[in-house]
Design an enzyme around this catalytic site. Structure first.
Site, PDB file in Angstrom:
ATOM      1  N   ASP A   1     -11.984 -11.216 -55.174  1.00  0.00           N
ATOM      2  CA  ASP A   1     -11.730 -12.095 -54.176  1.00  0.00           C
ATOM      3  C   ASP A   1     -12.992 -13.056 -54.033  1.00  0.00           C
ATOM      4  OD1 ASP A   1      -9.324 -10.879 -53.842  1.00  0.00           O
ATOM      5  OD2 ASP A   1     -10.165  -9.618 -52.222  1.00  0.00           O
ATOM      6  N   LYS A   2     -12.664 -14.386 -53.375  1.00  0.00           N
ATOM      7  CA  LYS A   2     -13.828 -15.151 -53.175  1.00  0.00           C
ATOM      8  C   LYS A   2     -14.971 -14.637 -52.539  1.00  0.00           C
ATOM      9  CE  LYS A   2     -14.635 -19.497 -50.453  1.00  0.00           C
ATOM     10  NZ  LYS A   2     -14.040 -20.384 -49.668  1.00  0.00           N
TER      11      LYS A   2
END
Length: 336
Positions: A147-148
């Protein structure tokens, strides 16, 4: 993502899954491509990953994710990405793989709202400046993602053989991935296993949720092992090993247990947990911690797998400075 669902008829003869899919979808797809999708876990039968020689039975429920089949469009999309000079923390590279330590805040690949500055933009620049100008493998052999706002290790394949080799290891769940997380609350057990069917939350498309057993068809089966490393009264520092790699898996699992990840804004971890039980002094400490670590406290600390050249590899990434600072303050304040 183009997701296709097929239910076998009551009188369906037992045939190999690749032939069954080839006969039942309109897309121009070869049986070899279907086998690759099966190996990489993109084809489920009755919500379970199957082997490429699986034989379809009457009333089998088949789900196929078509999005990752390499096509002319995929190659054009990669070619249309403008290489960007981005400071990548490459901890290992050889002719087959590249291992990157991704910082929090970096998106892995281009998508809606993220058309530049991604890891793939930086990887393309890196390849163009390291005698790999003819590299055309879509998304640079991306076989898993982070995820970011999750930091840590990501491995990419540099050729088709390496991509297949790594994809098979993910499929057979032989790749070992350890994550470190800080969760709210004092979790009851010292170690445990979290399972459940993860799917998109119908009330909020930005997050995932765990579906009940009678709604299993809405999600994908997931497994997370965890153990407690340190307890800080209001927070618990844990190690996680994931056997499946579903979207937001660790974040969803601990939200499900009632212990969301520290400062995870999507799953409610950016609010002080059980605030009424804390003294004003401790509330102020925790507010400070939220400012120091302004994202979910999740880090992919290590990964172990068999290299395409058939040797065992292990890579480790230290806890990032912001995460480490919160841990140090927790030890100083809550372990006195």
């Amino acid at each position: 993502m183009n997701k296709i669902k097929i239910i076998a008829k009551k009188n369906q003869k037992e045939i190999r899954i690749d032939k069954f899919i080839k006969d039942n979808i309109r897309q121009n797809i070869s049986r070899n491509q279907i086998q690759k999708l099966t190996i990489s876990g993109k084809i489920l039968v009755n919500q379970h990953i199957v082997k490429k020689n699986y034989k379809i039975k009457p009333l089998d429920f088949v789900e196929i994710e078509i999005s990752n089949i390499p096509t002319i469009r995929d190659h054009l999309e990669y070619n249309n990405i403008i290489a960007e000079k981005i400071n990548l923390d490459i901890i290992h590279e050889d002719e087959d793989i590249i291992v990157v330590n991704k910082p929090a805040g970096m998106v892995v690949h281009p998508g809606f709202g993220n058309y530049q500055g991604t890891l793939i933009h930086g990887i393309k620049y890196h390849f163009q400046n390291s005698n790999m100008k003819n590299f055309h493998l879509y998304r640079s052999g991306l076989v898993h993602r982070l995820d970011k706002d999750t930091s840590g290790l990501l491995v990419l394949a540099k050729n088709e053989y390496s991509k297949q080799c790594l994809s098979q290891q993910f499929y057979y769940r032989t790749i070992q991935r350890e994550y470190r997380a800080l969760i709210w609350g004092n979790i009851l057990k010292e170690k445990g296993i979290i399972t459940g069917f993860i799917g998109r939350d119908p009330k909020n498309r930005k997050r995932m949720t765990i579906f009940r057993n009678d709604e299993y068809h809405k999600g994908k089966y997931s497994i997370t092992y965890y153990k407690v490393l340190e307890r800080f009264q209001y927070l618990t520092y844990i190690s996680c090993n994931i056997k499946t790699g579903k979207t937001h898996q660790i974040r969803t699992h601990f939200k499900y247990l009632g212990h969301p990840l520290f400062n995870d804004s999507i799953y409610g971890g950016n609010q002080i947990f059980m605030r009424k039980k804390y003294s004003n002094k401790n509330i102020e400490f925790l507010k400070t911690f939220l400012k120091i670590l302004p994202r979910q406290a999740l880090h992919a600390i290590s990964i172990s797998f068999i290299h395409p050249k058939n040797k065992k590899c292990y890579f480790h990434s230290p806890i990032p400075e912001d995460f480490q600072m919160v841990l140090q303050k927790c030890r100083k304040i809550f372990l006195q």
